[in-house]
Design a protein around this motif. Structure first.
Motif, PDB file in Angstrom:
ATOM      1  N   ALA A 130       0.751  -1.196   0.039  1.00  0.00           N
ATOM      2  CA  ALA A 130       0.041   0.106  -0.101  1.00  0.00           C
ATOM      3  C   ALA A 130       0.685   1.277  -0.091  1.00  0.00           C
ATOM      4  O   ALA A 130       0.675   2.131  -0.631  1.00  0.00           O
ATOM      5  N   ARG A 131       2.267   1.171   0.771  1.00  0.00           N
ATOM      6  CA  ARG A 131       2.713   2.282   0.667  1.00  0.00           C
ATOM      7  C   ARG A 131       3.193   2.734  -0.591  1.00  0.00           C
ATOM      8  O   ARG A 131       3.528   3.778  -0.967  1.00  0.00           O
ATOM      9  N   ILE A 132       3.805   1.604  -1.467  1.00  0.00           N
ATOM     10  CA  ILE A 132       4.203   1.973  -2.637  1.00  0.00           C
ATOM     11  C   ILE A 132       3.313   2.367  -3.867  1.00  0.00           C
ATOM     12  O   ILE A 132       3.403   3.333  -4.523  1.00  0.00           O
ATOM     13  N   ARG A 133       2.248   1.880  -3.521  1.00  0.00           N
ATOM     14  CA  ARG A 133       1.059   2.248  -4.275  1.00  0.00           C
ATOM     15  C   ARG A 133       0.674   3.708  -4.026  1.00  0.00           C
ATOM     16  O   ARG A 133       0.544   4.627  -5.141  1.00  0.00           O
ATOM     17  N   GLU A 134       0.634   4.174  -2.951  1.00  0.00           N
ATOM     18  CA  GLU A 134       0.375   5.496  -2.376  1.00  0.00           C
ATOM     19  C   GLU A 134       1.555   6.455  -3.011  1.00  0.00           C
ATOM     20  O   GLU A 134       0.981   7.652  -3.391  1.00  0.00           O
ATOM     21  N   ALA A 135       2.646   6.124  -2.727  1.00  0.00           N
ATOM     22  CA  ALA A 135       3.759   6.743  -3.343  1.00  0.00           C
ATOM     23  C   ALA A 135       3.587   6.874  -4.830  1.00  0.00           C
ATOM     24  O   ALA A 135       3.847   8.227  -5.353  1.00  0.00           O
ATOM     25  N   ALA A 136       3.312   6.001  -5.491  1.00  0.00           N
ATOM     26  CA  ALA A 136       3.117   6.129  -7.152  1.00  0.00           C
ATOM     27  C   ALA A 136       2.007   7.009  -7.360  1.00  0.00           C
ATOM     28  O   ALA A 136       1.994   7.875  -8.327  1.00  0.00           O
TER      29      ALA A 136
ATOM     30  N   LEU B 157       0.739   9.527  -5.512  1.00  0.00           N
ATOM     31  CA  LEU B 157       1.207  10.919  -5.266  1.00  0.00           C
ATOM     32  C   LEU B 157       2.052  11.352  -6.327  1.00  0.00           C
ATOM     33  O   LEU B 157       2.109  12.632  -6.799  1.00  0.00           O
ATOM     34  N   ARG B 158       3.080  10.669  -6.897  1.00  0.00           N
ATOM     35  CA  ARG B 158       4.053  10.819  -7.830  1.00  0.00           C
ATOM     36  C   ARG B 158       3.095  11.254  -9.221  1.00  0.00           C
ATOM     37  O   ARG B 158       3.344  12.333  -9.627  1.00  0.00           O
ATOM     38  N   GLU B 159       2.203  10.690  -9.374  1.00  0.00           N
ATOM     39  CA  GLU B 159       1.430  10.769 -10.720  1.00  0.00           C
ATOM     40  C   GLU B 159       0.732  11.911 -10.634  1.00  0.00           C
ATOM     41  O   GLU B 159       0.520  12.623 -11.483  1.00  0.00           O
ATOM     42  N   LYS B 160       0.188  11.894  -9.455  1.00  0.00           N
ATOM     43  CA  LYS B 160      -0.604  13.387  -9.083  1.00  0.00           C
ATOM     44  C   LYS B 160       0.132  14.666  -9.219  1.00  0.00           C
ATOM     45  O   LYS B 160       0.065  15.642  -9.919  1.00  0.00           O
ATOM     46  N   ALA B 161       1.667  14.647  -8.984  1.00  0.00           N
ATOM     47  CA  ALA B 161       2.223  15.704  -8.796  1.00  0.00           C
ATOM     48  C   ALA B 161       2.706  15.966 -10.225  1.00  0.00           C
ATOM     49  O   ALA B 161       2.647  17.275 -10.620  1.00  0.00           O
ATOM     50  N   LEU B 162       3.211  14.904 -11.026  1.00  0.00           N
ATOM     51  CA  LEU B 162       3.387  15.144 -12.354  1.00  0.00           C
ATOM     52  C   LEU B 162       2.231  15.763 -13.190  1.00  0.00           C
ATOM     53  O   LEU B 162       2.318  16.822 -14.012  1.00  0.00           O
ATOM     54  N   HIS B 163       0.846  15.166 -12.961  1.00  0.00           N
ATOM     55  CA  HIS B 163      -0.251  15.807 -13.470  1.00  0.00           C
ATOM     56  C   HIS B 163      -0.371  17.288 -13.113  1.00  0.00           C
ATOM     57  O   HIS B 163      -0.745  18.086 -13.875  1.00  0.00           O
ATOM     58  N   ASP B 164      -0.141  17.626 -11.691  1.00  0.00           N
ATOM     59  CA  ASP B 164      -0.586  19.043 -11.263  1.00  0.00           C
ATOM     60  C   ASP B 164       0.717  20.031 -11.895  1.00  0.00           C
ATOM     61  O   ASP B 164       0.296  21.084 -12.289  1.00  0.00           O
ATOM     62  N   GLU B 165       1.744  19.538 -12.221  1.00  0.00           N
ATOM     63  CA  GLU B 165       3.059  20.256 -12.647  1.00  0.00           C
ATOM     64  C   GLU B 165       2.507  20.578 -14.212  1.00  0.00           C
ATOM     65  O   GLU B 165       2.684  21.609 -14.751  1.00  0.00           O
ATOM     66  N   ALA B 166       2.011  19.588 -14.794  1.00  0.00           N
ATOM     67  CA  ALA B 166       2.034  19.712 -16.250  1.00  0.00           C
ATOM     68  C   ALA B 166       0.843  20.811 -16.217  1.00  0.00           C
ATOM     69  O   ALA B 166       0.690  21.570 -17.156  1.00  0.00           O
ATOM     70  N   SER B 167      -0.312  20.629 -15.395  1.00  0.00           N
ATOM     71  CA  SER B 167      -1.518  21.525 -15.447  1.00  0.00           C
ATOM     72  C   SER B 167      -1.406  22.802 -15.439  1.00  0.00           C
ATOM     73  O   SER B 167      -1.540  24.034 -15.984  1.00  0.00           O
ATOM     74  N   ALA B 168      -0.171  23.145 -14.441  1.00  0.00           N
ATOM     75  CA  ALA B 168       0.289  24.460 -13.819  1.00  0.00           C
ATOM     76  C   ALA B 168       1.243  25.088 -15.058  1.00  0.00           C
ATOM     77  O   ALA B 168       0.746  26.448 -15.294  1.00  0.00           O
ATOM     78  N   LEU B 169       1.885  24.233 -15.859  1.00  0.00           N
ATOM     79  CA  LEU B 169       2.721  24.746 -16.952  1.00  0.00           C
ATOM     80  C   LEU B 169       1.826  25.149 -18.093  1.00  0.00           C
ATOM     81  O   LEU B 169       1.810  26.172 -18.686  1.00  0.00           O
ATOM     82  N   LYS B 170       0.741  24.321 -18.143  1.00  0.00           N
ATOM     83  CA  LYS B 170      -0.004  24.859 -19.315  1.00  0.00           C
ATOM     84  C   LYS B 170      -0.980  25.941 -19.065  1.00  0.00           C
ATOM     85  O   LYS B 170      -1.124  26.833 -19.946  1.00  0.00           O
ATOM     86  N   ASN B 171      -1.257  26.215 -17.798  1.00  0.00           N
ATOM     87  CA  ASN B 171      -1.986  27.294 -17.553  1.00  0.00           C
ATOM     88  C   ASN B 171      -0.960  28.482 -17.462  1.00  0.00           C
ATOM     89  O   ASN B 171      -1.640  29.759 -17.978  1.00  0.00           O
ATOM     90  N   ALA B 172       0.155  28.527 -16.851  1.00  0.00           N
ATOM     91  CA  ALA B 172       1.136  29.568 -17.182  1.00  0.00           C
ATOM     92  C   ALA B 172       1.484  29.860 -18.465  1.00  0.00           C
ATOM     93  O   ALA B 172       1.352  31.032 -18.724  1.00  0.00           O
ATOM     94  N   LYS B 173       1.425  29.043 -19.521  1.00  0.00           N
ATOM     95  CA  LYS B 173       1.512  29.229 -20.596  1.00  0.00           C
ATOM     96  C   LYS B 173       0.319  30.073 -21.189  1.00  0.00           C
ATOM     97  O   LYS B 173       0.627  30.900 -21.954  1.00  0.00           O
ATOM     98  N   ALA B 174      -0.841  29.573 -21.171  1.00  0.00           N
ATOM     99  CA  ALA B 174      -2.048  30.264 -21.539  1.00  0.00           C
ATOM    100  C   ALA B 174      -2.126  31.654 -21.003  1.00  0.00           C
ATOM    101  O   ALA B 174      -2.423  32.624 -21.829  1.00  0.00           O
ATOM    102  N   GLU B 175      -1.715  31.761 -19.822  1.00  0.00           N
ATOM    103  CA  GLU B 175      -2.084  33.240 -19.066  1.00  0.00           C
ATOM    104  C   GLU B 175      -0.722  34.127 -19.736  1.00  0.00           C
ATOM    105  O   GLU B 175      -1.000  35.200 -20.164  1.00  0.00           O
ATOM    106  N   GLY B 176       0.334  33.478 -20.136  1.00  0.00           N
ATOM    107  CA  GLY B 176       1.509  34.306 -20.773  1.00  0.00           C
ATOM    108  C   GLY B 176       1.147  34.651 -21.956  1.00  0.00           C
ATOM    109  O   GLY B 176       1.578  35.787 -22.668  1.00  0.00           O
ATOM    110  N   ILE B 177       0.502  33.775 -22.838  1.00  0.00           N
ATOM    111  CA  ILE B 177      -0.010  34.102 -24.190  1.00  0.00           C
ATOM    112  C   ILE B 177      -1.013  35.198 -24.055  1.00  0.00           C
ATOM    113  O   ILE B 177      -0.870  36.206 -24.781  1.00  0.00           O
TER     114      ILE B 177
END
Length: 70
Positions: A17-23, A25-45
């Protein structure tokens, strides 16, 4: 043999369960980062377009003022 060992490692990891949770959370962090970059790019444009529109307006306004001075 190597493939069977790899499959066994994956099964063992998925049971922990710990490894599943870590995976998860990592997947969520990658998704959040991609979303933040997409939003920042849109705001910059959007901001860049606004600045370009203002600069175009000021440029046209300046050209009109110069013509009146002749």
């Amino acid at each position: 043999m190597i493939m069977q060992k790899a499959v066994r490692v994956i099964y063992d990891m998925s049971e922990d369960a710990r490894i599943r949770e870590a995976a998860r959370l990592r997947e969520k962090a990658l998704h959040d980062e991609a979303s933040a970059l997409k939003n920042a790019k849109a705001e910059g444009i959007e901001e860049g377009m606004t600045e370009a529109e203002i600069n175009a307006f000021l440029s046209i306004k300046g050209q009109c003022s110069q013509r009146r001075n002749y």
